[in-house]
Enzyme design. Structure first.
Site, PDB file in Angstrom:
ATOM      1  N   LYS A  23      -1.672  25.022 -12.082  1.00  0.00           N
ATOM      2  CA  LYS A  23      -2.417  24.132 -13.059  1.00  0.00           C
ATOM      3  C   LYS A  23      -3.475  23.315 -12.720  1.00  0.00           C
ATOM      4  CE  LYS A  23      -0.873  20.398 -16.186  1.00  0.00           C
ATOM      5  NZ  LYS A  23      -0.038  19.767 -16.890  1.00  0.00           N
TER       6      LYS A  23
ATOM      7  N   HIS B 286       7.228  22.256 -17.369  1.00  0.00           N
ATOM      8  CA  HIS B 286       6.466  21.735 -18.758  1.00  0.00           C
ATOM      9  C   HIS B 286       6.934  22.777 -19.844  1.00  0.00           C
ATOM     10  CE1 HIS B 286       3.426  20.643 -21.680  1.00  0.00           C
ATOM     11  NE2 HIS B 286       2.878  19.790 -20.883  1.00  0.00           N
TER      12      HIS B 286
ATOM     13  N   HIS C 150      -6.011  21.664 -15.538  1.00  0.00           N
ATOM     14  CA  HIS C 150      -5.906  20.631 -16.780  1.00  0.00           C
ATOM     15  C   HIS C 150      -6.865  19.655 -16.685  1.00  0.00           C
ATOM     16  CE1 HIS C 150      -3.033  18.979 -19.892  1.00  0.00           C
ATOM     17  NE2 HIS C 150      -4.098  19.351 -20.490  1.00  0.00           N
TER      18      HIS C 150
ATOM     19  N   ASP D  17       3.889  15.167 -11.458  1.00  0.00           N
ATOM     20  CA  ASP D  17       2.726  14.651 -12.023  1.00  0.00           C
ATOM     21  C   ASP D  17       3.253  13.170 -12.775  1.00  0.00           C
ATOM     22  OD1 ASP D  17       3.525  15.966 -14.107  1.00  0.00           O
ATOM     23  OD2 ASP D  17       1.803  16.695 -14.583  1.00  0.00           O
ATOM     24  N   HIS D  18       4.161  13.227 -13.221  1.00  0.00           N
ATOM     25  CA  HIS D  18       4.844  11.896 -13.917  1.00  0.00           C
ATOM     26  C   HIS D  18       6.515  12.208 -14.243  1.00  0.00           C
ATOM     27  CE1 HIS D  18       4.105  14.494 -17.577  1.00  0.00           C
ATOM     28  NE2 HIS D  18       3.199  14.613 -17.207  1.00  0.00           N
TER      29      HIS D  18
ATOM     30  N   ASP E 101       5.955  17.603 -15.249  1.00  0.00           N
ATOM     31  CA  ASP E 101       6.779  16.825 -16.093  1.00  0.00           C
ATOM     32  C   ASP E 101       8.346  16.968 -15.426  1.00  0.00           C
ATOM     33  OD1 ASP E 101       4.962  17.118 -17.881  1.00  0.00           O
ATOM     34  OD2 ASP E 101       5.924  17.761 -19.637  1.00  0.00           O
TER      35      ASP E 101
ATOM     36  N   CYS F 106      -0.223  13.992 -18.161  1.00  0.00           N
ATOM     37  CA  CYS F 106      -0.879  15.183 -17.030  1.00  0.00           C
ATOM     38  C   CYS F 106      -2.151  14.782 -16.596  1.00  0.00           C
ATOM     39  CB  CYS F 106      -1.007  16.493 -17.708  1.00  0.00           C
ATOM     40  SG  CYS F 106       0.760  17.247 -18.052  1.00  0.00           S
TER      41      CYS F 106
END
Length: 575
Positions: free
Chosen positions: A135, A291, A137, A343-344, A37, A76
């Site tokens: 992480k 995050h 996910h 990731d974004h 994030d 994610c």
């Protein structure tokens, strides 16, 4: 005569072995670092002047910085799917069709399908030792508690330590709830009403006011109990179910302690590199920061000029610095390709607890708006990549797949479509043009926008077919529901589509028209043709983010101890 021939053959074999070994020794190690994030505007070398990121800035100064580096999705799970496989997430069934856009329960059955090929799988075949710290996910189990069909160990990673899920608000006591909050509220209200009805019947029956059958009372009691279980067990115990630490296939902490999480992750990452210093190895450090819920380790709280979020980013910078220091201490700088990204984009609805996406419009979960998909991209390889270079061409997180596989001496799979391209020609300056003439930006399974970089122009056109509806009116995000959705009344379709020239208008604030852009009609026609060709490459894949696949299933729940009494704490010695 035979003796001379044997000697020559032996000498030739020695030369071949030497050349093969020398070729293998030239292969780099890989250290891939991904923040969760992080907004592109949160980093000093990308324009931030309030949050201190000297280690990340140094990484960029010592390597190559990408200024138009793009996630394949603004969330994610689909973004990480594309990163791992070099393919758009919907090819693996991990694009959403409705409200559920990411994996919500660790004990769901959806995840990265076993038949997908990750870069880690291909590097294993080339003799690399592969590890992931942090992480994941992308799911764990399919049919039973220990089948681990979606687990990192089943997707090419020899070693895994970290969060098989992600951070949610439920992971931090007092931070609130983060999973289907309205559903939880509805189930709670239903449970309360049923309980009230049961007690009322019980009182009426006991007082003799009405003749009420015992069967009805028992039925209502059972219905009330089931309703409470359906509400309480999956949702009120989310910290236990979702917020855990695994080492390979074993749960070592449940629920996890956030206070020491980053310290342990850094220790595991450093030990992995030290164990495999003779290489070759690949390490994916997938950070839990930034995050929400935000947390900081001792020594970072209150240190930044941007509150708790800034503290988190500065801790991330420290972690990156430690990774660089370890590589340098082990004498591996010239043998290691290091990569840093997010990731974004940042989650702007989180306000001061969310990221800043610089001049770019939108953020996390906002489809194709630049703020949700344009991310930092930094590569460093001492002695190989020219320090201080910038690449302004469109590149993608999906490009990491073919880049690392080719550098490792592996062959790209020929049984599936790949959407990424080898980055080395761009990174080394052998070419000035990206192989991405077109890039497709998805919101769930829905094609939201297309980017076109014409071969005869420096322009980069962006065509939006629909955009998310922001709320309340006049806002720049989906504050009423906290995260934008991709379907139904949550979006507005545009006819004709919105068109921007990112080379002139990177903030996407001035839509083009036939009057302002002479190539307007050509852009729409060329994009339409590209979309048609792209869709011909898509093949059906089992949808992983359906309600049936994401709901909590007790028989799939990873557990430390005897289910449902799952509880353990990682020994201090392992920290």
């Amino acid at each position: 005569m035979l003796g001379n021939w044997s000697l020559r053959l032996f000498a030739a074999l020695l030369v071949l072995l030497y050349v093969t070994k020398a070729d293998q020794d030239s292969r780099p190690n890989f250290v891939l670092m991904m923040v969760d994030d992080l907004g592109i505007g949160d980093i000093g070398c990308y324009g931030n002047d309030t949050i201190r990121t000297p280690n990340i800035d140094r990484l960029a100064a010592d390597g190559v910085k990408l200024t138009q580096h793009l996630a394949a999705a603004p969330l994610c799970t689909p973004s990480r799917t594309a990163f791992m496989t070099g393919r758009y997430a919907l090819r693996a069934g991990l694009g959403s069709t409705g409200r559920v856009q990411v994996i919500l329960f660790l004990a769901g059955s959806g995840g990265l399908p076993p038949n997908e090929t990750t870069f880690a799988k291909l590097l294993q075949k080339q003799g690399y030792t592969t590890g992931i710290v942090g992480k994941w996910h992308l799911g764990v189990n399919c049919e039973s508690r220990n089948d681990h069909c979606h687990h990192p160990n089943n997707h090419g990673f020899d070693f895994f330590y970290g969060l098989p899920f992600t951070l949610f608000k439920d992971c931090k006591p007092g931070a609130g709830k983060g999973v289907l909050v309205d559903v939880q509220e509805t189930l709670w209200q239903l449970s309360a009403l049923l309980a009230l009805a049961f007690l009322t019947l019980l009182v009426v029956r006991a007082s003799g006011l009405l003749r009420i059958s015992r069967t009805l009372v028992v039925f209502l009691a059972v219905l009330t109990l089931l309703s409470v279980i359906v509400w309480f067990v999956p949702f009120e115990l989310l910290q236990t179910w979702n917020c855990i630490i695994m080492r390979n296939g074993e749960v070592v902490e449940q629920p996890m302690k956030l206070e020491t999480l980053n310290t342990r992750m850094m220790s595991e990452a450093e030990q992995f590199m030290e164990r495999h210093r003779d290489g070759p190895f690949l390490l994916f450090l997938s950070l839990a920061h930034v995050h929400t819920p935000l947390f900081v380790s001792e020594g970072f709280a209150g240190k930044s000029k941007h509150g708790l979020y800034g503290d988190n980013v500065e801790e991330v910078d420290w972690m990156v610095g430690r990774m660089v220091e370890t590589i340098e201490r082990l004498g591996l700088s010239e043998k290691t390709l290091m990569y840093f990204t997010s990731d974004h984009g940042g989650h702007i609805e989180d306000g001061p607890n969310g990221g800043w996406n610089g001049i770019y419009r939108g953020g996390k979960a906002m489809g194709g708006w630049e703020g949700g998909i344009r991310v930092p991209g930094i590569f460093r390889w001492s002695g190989r990549l020219t320090p201080g270079r910038e690449v302004e061409e469109p590149t993608s997180l999906m490009d990491v797949f073919p880049t690392v596989v080719k550098l490792a001496g592996g062959a790209l799979p020929e049984d599936r479509v790949l959407d990424g391209h080898d980055l080395m020609p761009l990174l080394e300056g052998e070419t000035s043009r990206s192989e991405h003439e077109f890039m497709f930006h998805y919101c769930g399974i829905y094609l939201n926008a297309v980017r076109w970089h014409p071969s005869d122009s420096d322009s980069i056109f962006k065509v939006h077919f629909f955009t998310p509806n922001f709320s309340p009116a006049g806002a720049v995000g989906c504050y009423d529901i906290n995260i934008c959705l991709c379907h139904g009344d949550h979006v507005t379709y545009h006819s004709p589509p919105l068109v921007f020239d990112l080379s002139e208008d990177p903030s996407e604030s001035r839509p083009l028209s036939p009057e302002t852009e002479e190539r307007f009609a050509e852009v729409l026609q060329r994009v339409e043709r590209a979309v048609k060709e792209h869709r011909q490459t898509l093949t059906p894949a089992e949808k992983q983010l359906t309600w049936a696949n994401i709901v909590w299933k007790p028989w799939l729940q990873p557990c430390c101890g005897s289910f449902p009494f799952c509880s353990c704490e990682e020994p201090a010695a392992a920290q």
